[in-house]
Design a protein around this motif. Structure first.
Motif, PDB file in Angstrom:
ATOM      1  N   LYS A 111      14.195   8.388  -4.045  1.00  0.00           N
ATOM      2  CA  LYS A 111      13.800   7.213  -3.345  1.00  0.00           C
ATOM      3  C   LYS A 111      13.315   7.441  -1.970  1.00  0.00           C
ATOM      4  O   LYS A 111      13.963   8.490  -1.333  1.00  0.00           O
ATOM      5  CB  LYS A 111      15.131   6.291  -3.364  1.00  0.00           C
ATOM      6  N   VAL A 112      12.519   6.857  -1.559  1.00  0.00           N
ATOM      7  CA  VAL A 112      11.937   6.696  -0.109  1.00  0.00           C
ATOM      8  C   VAL A 112      12.030   5.223   0.281  1.00  0.00           C
ATOM      9  O   VAL A 112      11.797   4.366  -0.385  1.00  0.00           O
ATOM     10  CB  VAL A 112      10.721   7.182   0.028  1.00  0.00           C
ATOM     11  N   ASN A 113      12.609   5.130   1.693  1.00  0.00           N
ATOM     12  CA  ASN A 113      12.940   3.903   2.177  1.00  0.00           C
ATOM     13  C   ASN A 113      11.725   3.582   3.358  1.00  0.00           C
ATOM     14  O   ASN A 113      11.549   4.357   4.172  1.00  0.00           O
ATOM     15  CB  ASN A 113      14.158   3.742   2.848  1.00  0.00           C
ATOM     16  N   CYS A 114      11.472   2.205   3.413  1.00  0.00           N
ATOM     17  CA  CYS A 114      10.796   1.553   4.545  1.00  0.00           C
ATOM     18  C   CYS A 114      11.626   0.553   5.132  1.00  0.00           C
ATOM     19  O   CYS A 114      11.725  -0.523   4.646  1.00  0.00           O
ATOM     20  CB  CYS A 114       9.491   1.247   4.478  1.00  0.00           C
ATOM     21  N   LYS A 115      11.927   0.677   6.421  1.00  0.00           N
ATOM     22  CA  LYS A 115      12.783  -0.469   7.346  1.00  0.00           C
ATOM     23  C   LYS A 115      11.882  -1.096   8.182  1.00  0.00           C
ATOM     24  O   LYS A 115      11.279  -0.403   8.908  1.00  0.00           O
ATOM     25  CB  LYS A 115      14.046   0.114   7.762  1.00  0.00           C
ATOM     26  N   TYR A 124      12.740  -1.792   2.372  1.00  0.00           N
ATOM     27  CA  TYR A 124      11.918  -1.658   1.007  1.00  0.00           C
ATOM     28  C   TYR A 124      12.167  -0.201   0.561  1.00  0.00           C
ATOM     29  O   TYR A 124      12.196   0.637   1.380  1.00  0.00           O
ATOM     30  CB  TYR A 124      10.410  -1.840   1.541  1.00  0.00           C
ATOM     31  N   GLN A 125      12.519  -0.179  -0.831  1.00  0.00           N
ATOM     32  CA  GLN A 125      12.937   1.280  -1.516  1.00  0.00           C
ATOM     33  C   GLN A 125      11.687   1.269  -2.437  1.00  0.00           C
ATOM     34  O   GLN A 125      11.275   0.514  -3.034  1.00  0.00           O
ATOM     35  CB  GLN A 125      14.226   1.078  -2.242  1.00  0.00           C
ATOM     36  N   TYR A 126      11.279   2.643  -2.484  1.00  0.00           N
ATOM     37  CA  TYR A 126      10.227   3.236  -3.402  1.00  0.00           C
ATOM     38  C   TYR A 126      10.703   4.267  -4.291  1.00  0.00           C
ATOM     39  O   TYR A 126      11.146   5.275  -3.687  1.00  0.00           O
ATOM     40  CB  TYR A 126       9.095   3.297  -2.477  1.00  0.00           C
ATOM     41  N   CYS A 127      10.645   4.154  -5.468  1.00  0.00           N
ATOM     42  CA  CYS A 127      11.134   5.149  -6.380  1.00  0.00           C
ATOM     43  C   CYS A 127      10.176   6.292  -6.718  1.00  0.00           C
ATOM     44  O   CYS A 127       8.951   6.003  -6.678  1.00  0.00           O
ATOM     45  CB  CYS A 127      11.726   4.587  -7.748  1.00  0.00           C
ATOM     46  N   LEU A 128      10.547   7.421  -6.616  1.00  0.00           N
ATOM     47  CA  LEU A 128       9.615   8.680  -6.978  1.00  0.00           C
ATOM     48  C   LEU A 128       9.832   9.066  -8.454  1.00  0.00           C
ATOM     49  O   LEU A 128      11.007   8.414  -9.047  1.00  0.00           O
ATOM     50  CB  LEU A 128      10.203   9.847  -6.239  1.00  0.00           C
ATOM     51  N   LYS A 129       9.254   9.632  -8.822  1.00  0.00           N
ATOM     52  CA  LYS A 129       9.023   9.942 -10.411  1.00  0.00           C
ATOM     53  C   LYS A 129      10.084  10.866 -10.782  1.00  0.00           C
ATOM     54  O   LYS A 129      10.496  11.676  -9.886  1.00  0.00           O
ATOM     55  CB  LYS A 129       7.730  10.620 -10.736  1.00  0.00           C
ATOM     56  N   THR A 187       0.907  -1.233   0.075  1.00  0.00           N
ATOM     57  CA  THR A 187       0.020  -0.049  -0.104  1.00  0.00           C
ATOM     58  C   THR A 187       0.753   1.367  -0.006  1.00  0.00           C
ATOM     59  O   THR A 187       0.740   2.169  -0.660  1.00  0.00           O
ATOM     60  CB  THR A 187      -0.801   0.062   1.344  1.00  0.00           C
ATOM     61  N   LEU A 188       1.934   1.184   0.724  1.00  0.00           N
ATOM     62  CA  LEU A 188       2.853   2.186   0.729  1.00  0.00           C
ATOM     63  C   LEU A 188       3.397   2.781  -0.774  1.00  0.00           C
ATOM     64  O   LEU A 188       3.568   3.908  -1.012  1.00  0.00           O
ATOM     65  CB  LEU A 188       4.106   2.128   1.558  1.00  0.00           C
TER      66      LEU A 188
END
Length: 252
Positions: A237-241, A247-252, A129-130
């Motif tokens: 990128k934004v990370n969630c540990k 977990y890495q999430y790429c930004l546009k 969901t994140l």
């Protein structure tokens, strides 16, 4: 294959002949369950966890360790640590001159959430969901323009941090609002009401905020003199540990 699939159907209670029992016995001896693949699973020790601050520079947990609970937080990682550590070394020399408990923070980052607890079964749902929440956010340029002093909620450590500039703050605050909405949906604690986005770089033991503020001018002067070292960094990128997984999430 599930271990349950190896449970054999022995039929009705009338099958009690010696031949049948012998056949079953020999068959059971030949069966061997496959070794499960646990490479993607975090193994939690069965012993009770003892939090010993002496093992990690006096730091203490904000909540007790409980098996099955995964400490989780969301953050932006600073990409160019080589340049960053040059200015950290200069600030560390100032702080160490009046407080020898000063240490360099191990994982420099900008927090986008408090540390919260996820149960193991919630991790997949939360992280997926994140991904949806962050996918429409643009990358941005990160800059710092100040030195800040913070004390943690437990009053066990005081931090010297670099504060982001106004433009960086606006981007981070937009992302934070979306993360807070997600946390609220999952009944998890949201971030502070008036966020001050910063990156902690040094810390000392105890509540030393007053002491550090007395020496604040020296810290600020060093920062201004060497601010040029910290070049503008593109954050994409934004990370969630969560526990030992990142977990890495790429930004546009």
């Amino acid at each position: 294959m599930s271990a349950l699939a190896y449970i054999r159907d022995y039929g009705s209670e009338e099958e009690t002949s010696e031949d049948s029992e012998k056949e079953d016995s020999e068959h059971c001896k030949k069966l061997k369950l496959p070794t499960p693949n646990l490479s993607g699973v975090s193994v939690v020790p069965s012993e009770d966890h003892i939090d010993d601050p002496s093992l990690h520079s006096g730091r203490t947990r904000s909540f007790p360790h409980v098996r099955g609970n995964w400490a989780t937080f969301i953050y932006v990682e600073y990409p160019n640590k080589e340049n960053l550590f040059q200015i950290i070394a200069k600030l560390e020399a100032i702080v160490t001159s009046f407080d020898e408990s000063c240490i360099v923070c191990e994982d420099v980052h900008i927090s986008l959430s408090k540390t919260f607890v996820l149960r193991y079964h919630m991790i997949k749902s939360f992280t997926s969901t994140l991904q949806n929440v962050l996918s429409n956010n643009n990358s941005f340029v990160l800059n710092f323009d100040s030195v800040e002093v913070y004390c943690n909620e437990e009053k066990t450590r005081t931090f010297i941090a670099l504060g982001v500039d106004a433009i960086s703050h606006a981007y981070l605050n937009n992302i934070l609002k979306q993360i807070d909405s997600l946390l609220d949906d999952f009944k998890l604690p949201t971030f502070y009401e008036n966020p001050s986005f910063h990156m902690s770089i040094l810390s000392v033991i105890g509540n030393k905020k007053e002491l550090l503020l007395k020496n604040f001018n020296n810290l600020y002067d060093i920062f201004i003199q060497h601010k040029y070292i910290l070049k503008s960094e593109n954050i994409n990128k934004v990370n969630c540990k969560s526990g030992n997984k990142i977990y890495q999430y790429c930004l546009k």
